[in-house]
Design an enzyme around this catalytic site. Structure first.
Site, PDB file in Angstrom:
ATOM      1  N   ALA A  75      29.803   9.821 -13.565  1.00 26.81           N
ATOM      2  CA  ALA A  75      29.718  10.774 -14.672  1.00 26.81           C
ATOM      3  C   ALA A  75      28.272  11.096 -15.045  1.00 26.81           C
ATOM      4  CB  ALA A  75      30.478  10.250 -15.888  1.00 26.81           C
ATOM      5  N   THR A  76      27.363  10.150 -14.858  1.00 32.37           N
ATOM      6  CA  THR A  76      25.955  10.429 -15.185  1.00 32.37           C
ATOM      7  C   THR A  76      25.434  11.571 -14.315  1.00 32.37           C
ATOM      8  OG1 THR A  76      25.604   8.123 -15.802  1.00 32.37           O
ATOM      9  CG2 THR A  76      23.633   9.433 -15.316  1.00 32.37           C
ATOM     10  N   ASN A 155      32.605   6.881 -26.495  1.00 34.81           N
ATOM     11  CA  ASN A 155      32.694   5.620 -25.758  1.00 34.81           C
ATOM     12  C   ASN A 155      32.562   4.365 -26.613  1.00 34.81           C
ATOM     13  OD1 ASN A 155      30.053   7.196 -25.446  1.00 34.81           O
ATOM     14  ND2 ASN A 155      29.352   5.092 -25.232  1.00 34.81           N
ATOM     15  N   GLN A 183      35.585   8.945 -20.754  1.00 32.73           N
ATOM     16  CA  GLN A 183      36.465   8.010 -21.472  1.00 32.73           C
ATOM     17  C   GLN A 183      37.861   8.573 -21.686  1.00 32.73           C
ATOM     18  OE1 GLN A 183      35.792   4.885 -22.334  1.00 32.73           O
ATOM     19  NE2 GLN A 183      33.600   4.853 -21.935  1.00 32.73           N
ATOM     20  N   SER A 203      34.519   9.941 -14.249  1.00 30.73           N
ATOM     21  CA  SER A 203      34.000   8.787 -13.520  1.00 30.73           C
ATOM     22  C   SER A 203      35.149   7.930 -13.006  1.00 30.73           C
ATOM     23  CB  SER A 203      33.124   7.957 -14.467  1.00 30.73           C
ATOM     24  OG  SER A 203      32.684   6.786 -13.823  1.00 30.73           O
ATOM     25  N   HIS A 205      35.036   4.598 -12.168  1.00 33.23           N
ATOM     26  CA  HIS A 205      35.133   3.191 -12.596  1.00 33.23           C
ATOM     27  C   HIS A 205      35.637   3.022 -14.026  1.00 33.23           C
ATOM     28  CE1 HIS A 205      31.451   2.402 -15.139  1.00 33.23           C
ATOM     29  NE2 HIS A 205      31.006   3.481 -14.523  1.00 33.23           N
ATOM     30  N   THR A 244      25.914  12.746   2.979  1.00 35.50           N
ATOM     31  CA  THR A 244      27.192  12.310   3.547  1.00 35.50           C
ATOM     32  C   THR A 244      28.085  11.745   2.461  1.00 35.50           C
ATOM     33  OG1 THR A 244      26.080  11.825   5.618  1.00 35.50           O
ATOM     34  CG2 THR A 244      28.251  10.806   5.286  1.00 35.50           C
ATOM     35  N   CYS A 330      24.662  -1.566 -23.030  1.00 33.16           N
ATOM     36  CA  CYS A 330      23.258  -1.817 -22.709  1.00 33.16           C
ATOM     37  C   CYS A 330      22.483  -2.397 -23.878  1.00 33.16           C
ATOM     38  CB  CYS A 330      22.605  -0.525 -22.236  1.00 33.16           C
ATOM     39  SG  CYS A 330      22.954   0.860 -23.314  1.00 33.16           S
TER      40      CYS A 330
HETATM   41  C1  PLP Z   1      30.599   5.454 -18.610  1.00 34.68           C
HETATM   42  C2  PLP Z   1      30.237   6.770 -19.163  1.00 34.68           C
HETATM   43  C3  PLP Z   1      29.322   7.603 -18.516  1.00 34.68           C
HETATM   44  C4  PLP Z   1      28.603   7.173 -17.269  1.00 34.68           C
HETATM   45  O1  PLP Z   1      29.446   7.161 -16.155  1.00 34.68           O
HETATM   46  P1  PLP Z   1      28.931   6.566 -14.771  1.00 34.68           P
HETATM   47  O2  PLP Z   1      30.022   6.912 -13.811  1.00 34.68           O
HETATM   48  O3  PLP Z   1      28.784   5.104 -14.997  1.00 34.68           O
HETATM   49  O4  PLP Z   1      27.648   7.234 -14.447  1.00 34.68           O
HETATM   50  C5  PLP Z   1      29.046   8.825 -19.070  1.00 34.68           C
HETATM   51  N1  PLP Z   1      29.630   9.227 -20.194  1.00 34.68           N
HETATM   52  C6  PLP Z   1      30.516   8.468 -20.855  1.00 34.68           C
HETATM   53  C7  PLP Z   1      31.151   8.975 -22.110  1.00 34.68           C
HETATM   54  C8  PLP Z   1      30.845   7.212 -20.356  1.00 34.68           C
HETATM   55  O5  PLP Z   1      31.709   6.454 -21.025  1.00 34.68           O
END
Ligand code: PLP
Length: 390
Positions: A75-76, A155, A183, A203, A205, A244, A330
């Site tokens: 997502a970043t 989040n 989220q 995202s 994960h 790739t 973090c």
């Molecule tokens: C976790 C999160 C991200 C970052 O996602 P990644 O896949 O870890 O880069 C961005 N925005 C929100 C709201 C998130 O919860």
């Protein structure tokens, strides 16, 4: 049966991979090493087919079409590509954007870069309930506003933003609408048509898929959105994201999306009921507990609670058998109050005394009851005079 500790209640930071997703990932990793760009032989075709199937699955979960999905590293990257890629095309790296003070750093970061490049950004303040008012977004728009970015679900406090209303306003004014839905996707129904969104970040994960993979939805009709790439190289992902493809990660992400769509109708009410039970226990057993953000319009598995007379880091130290977070992952080792809680008007003391609890797919009622009891005991212990208060 004895509970296995520590108990994981931090599903907004990341989620464990679903066993079905893991076995699919392993199978692809083992059996399909081909490069999807190898269009001259069967190894490439098999890999390309896996990627296209994943694209269908991701699109299916959010109501888009496969051609509107660009795979990224998460997502970043999706937020960066959507925001800075649109800034270049629609504003020549200038112009104006509107956002909120609830956004994740993955949106705040690229918007700061947009400002360094010459753009202007208006940050709309959320209401104390943890949501922005769509009317405040409308009022912040200027003549040269090119894009509005408002996250779908927050989040830390789990609040769901009025994105459909904001989408309508953006459409009326011909302004692009981006939402960070990392989220929200997989936890609540997300439909790019209903929300009227032009760009949407997600995202893997956060939805029981592997780390390091995600997607950006880019609308192709009504309007057809054009982005400038951030990276240059091969023609993968329509030239928007060269390199790739991470075939096993993408295939598994697709499977995680398919699975999320399948189980959401059962999973969401189950988590909401467990979450409500935990909140009832906490507020019934302790004085001076405050829920941050409205209980309505909130992600099913989210609680964010402040405890009077406590510092969050003390509480985390006393709670090593449960894995929770003091605000965003973090900053949990610092005692600095959560910026998001401060943003919704929580005072510094309470904003430095909060726990974010995120229940997930594999959280059991037994785990929730155990965790609730441990939190109550830890808070009571820390509040008792004579206890250490380092
Ligand atoms: C976790 C999160 C991200 C970052 O996602 P990644 O896949 O870890 O880069 C961005 N925005 C929100 C709201 C998130 O919860």
């Amino acid at each position: 049966m004895a509970l296995r500790t520590p108990i994981y209640l931090d599903h907004h930071a990341t989620t464990p991979i679903d066993p079905g997703v893991l076995s699919f990932l392993q199978e692809v990793q083992r059996d399909h090493f081909g490069n999807p760009a190898s269009s001259g032989h069967a190894f490439g075709w098999a890999a390309a087919r896996l990627v296209e199937e994943a694209r269908e699955k991701v699109a299916g979960l959010i109501g888009g079409t496969a051609r509107e999905i660009i795979f990224t590293s998460g997502a970043t990257e999706s937020d960066n590509l959507g925001l800075l890629g649109a800034a270049r095309i629609y504003g020549g790296d200038g112009g104006h954007m509107v956002t909120t003070n609830l956004e994740h750093e993955a949106v705040r970061g690229p918007l700061e870069e947009f400002e360094r490049r010459g753009g202007r950004v208006t940050v709309v303040q959320a209401l104390p309930e943890g949501r922005v008012a769509a009317g405040d977004i409308a009022a912040a728009m200027e003549k040269d506003t090119i894009l509005v970015s408002v996250m779908m679900a927050q989040n830390e406090i789990g609040t769901i933003q009025p994105v459909a209303e904001i989408g309508r306003i953006c459409k009326q004014r011909g302004v692009l609408f981006h939402t960070d839905a990392a989220q929200a996707v997989g936890r609540i129904p997300v439909d790019v048509q209903r929300v009227g969104v032009d760009l949407l970040s997600l995202s893997s994960h956060k939805i029981y898929g592997p780390k390091g993979v995600g997607a950006l939805y880019v609308r192709r009709r009504d309007p057809r959105v054009t982005l400038a790439p951030l990276h240059f190289g091969g023609g993968q992902e329509r030239g928007l994201r060269p390199g790739t493809l991470n075939v096993p990660g993408i295939a598994a992400f697709g499977e995680a999306c398919r699975l999320a769509g399948e189980v959401m109708a059962d999973e969401a009410p189950r988590l909401r009921a467990l979450r409500d039970r935990m909140w009832d226990t906490l507020k019934g057993s302790l004085d001076g507990v405050h829920l941050n953000g409205t209980i309505e319009e909130r992600l099913p598995g989210n609680l964010n609670v402040s405890f009077e007379g406590i510092r969050a880091h003390q509480l985390l130290s006393a709670l090593t058998v449960i894995a929770v977070s003091s605000s965003s992952a973090c900053s949990s080792l610092e005692t600095r109050p959560s910026a998001i809680l401060t943003a919704i008007g929580v005072g510094d003391d309470l904003a430095a005394a909060s726990l974010r609890i995120g229940l997930g797919r594999f959280t059991s009622g037994e785990e929730v009851d155990f965790a609730s009891a441990r939190i109550v005991a830890a808070v009571s212990g820390l509040r008792t005079p004579g206890q250490s208060s380092s």
